[in-house]
Design a protein around this motif. Structure first.
Motif, PDB file in Angstrom:
ATOM      1  N   PRO A 101      44.079  36.368  40.652  1.00  0.00           N
ATOM      2  CA  PRO A 101      43.585  37.603  41.271  1.00  0.00           C
ATOM      3  C   PRO A 101      44.770  38.360  41.883  1.00  0.00           C
ATOM      4  N   PRO A 102      44.751  39.672  41.795  1.00  0.00           N
ATOM      5  CA  PRO A 102      45.879  40.434  42.336  1.00  0.00           C
ATOM      6  C   PRO A 102      45.841  40.488  43.861  1.00  0.00           C
ATOM      7  N   ILE A 103      46.999  40.638  44.479  1.00  0.00           N
ATOM      8  CA  ILE A 103      47.083  40.753  45.931  1.00  0.00           C
ATOM      9  C   ILE A 103      46.356  42.015  46.402  1.00  0.00           C
ATOM     10  N   SER A 104      46.281  43.017  45.537  1.00  0.00           N
ATOM     11  CA  SER A 104      45.600  44.262  45.915  1.00  0.00           C
ATOM     12  C   SER A 104      44.127  44.012  46.226  1.00  0.00           C
ATOM     13  N   SER A 107      36.812  34.775  46.513  1.00  0.00           N
ATOM     14  CA  SER A 107      37.095  33.740  45.509  1.00  0.00           C
ATOM     15  C   SER A 107      35.897  33.511  44.599  1.00  0.00           C
ATOM     16  N   ILE A 108      34.712  33.459  45.160  1.00  0.00           N
ATOM     17  CA  ILE A 108      33.513  33.242  44.348  1.00  0.00           C
ATOM     18  C   ILE A 108      33.244  34.467  43.466  1.00  0.00           C
ATOM     19  N   PHE A 120      35.981  36.405  36.376  1.00  0.00           N
ATOM     20  CA  PHE A 120      36.808  35.728  35.381  1.00  0.00           C
ATOM     21  C   PHE A 120      35.950  35.061  34.308  1.00  0.00           C
ATOM     22  N   ILE A 121      34.866  34.406  34.710  1.00  0.00           N
ATOM     23  CA  ILE A 121      33.986  33.746  33.739  1.00  0.00           C
ATOM     24  C   ILE A 121      33.400  34.785  32.783  1.00  0.00           C
TER      25      ILE A 121
END
Length: 187
Positions: A19-22, A100-101, A107-108
């Motif tokens: 995941p990007p820091i943005s 995160s979730i 992503f899935i």
């Protein structure tokens, strides 16, 4: 501090999406805007609103350079990430765990074949994420999930755990292709 986990996964044939820091920056803007509205702090609301606009513009401008090279592009909005997480965490639950979730689900949906939750040892958001990922794994057709906590000490079993995880990823990918071929054969 994470024993170069990205390099280790890539050496085992994996492709890592981070995941990007943005995402965190835009999330803190999102929560600041929400609080400003709730508290009717209009000066803070407008200051954050302008900052957020500028940061999104900057992110979009820089992202255009890489758009053709990234499989997991475009990034979902913060609102969409929170919606992704909503079956597991209420939007009022703030912090890294909900991101995160939500990002895991993104992503899935974009085709990730496995999920690794990397966290500092005893990290509360990471522990919450770990627990929810167990439930998510059941719902998401047994997608491989690995939780790794780092405490700054070199672990002797990390390589073995990553090798086992990559084996599971390859089996998951093969089973997914077989299911897809069976579905095509039925149609």
């Amino acid at each position: 501090s994470n024993e170069h986990i990205v390099r280790q996964i890539e050496a085992l044939g994996g492709e890592v999406w981070l995941p990007p820091i943005s995402e965190w920056i835009l999330y803190t803007n999102f929560t600041a805007l929400k609080r400003s509205l709730t508290n009717r702090n209009w000066s803070n609301f407008f200051r954050t609103f302008i900052t957020n606009l500028y940061q999104k513009f900057d992110e979009h401008h820089l992202g255009k350079i890489f758009v053709s090279r990234l499989k997991n592009h475009p990034e979902p909005s913060i609102r969409k990430t929170l919606q992704n997480a909503q079956p597991y965490l209420h939007p009022s639950f703030e912090g890294e765990a909900i991101l995160s979730i939500g990002k895991t689900i993104d992503f899935i949906r974009k085709g990730a074949q496995g999920i690794i939750n990397v966290m500092p040892f005893t990290c509360m958001p990471g522990t919450i994420t770990n627990t929810i990922l167990k439930k998510l794994r059941e719902i998401e057709k047994e997608i491989p999930v690995l939780n790794i906590a780092y405490d700054g000490q070199e672990e002797t079993n990390t390589q073995s755990r990553l090798e086992a995880f990559m084996h599971q990823v390859n089996q998951f990918k093969d089973n997914k292709l077989i299911r897809k071929e069976c579905d095509v054969g039925r149609n």
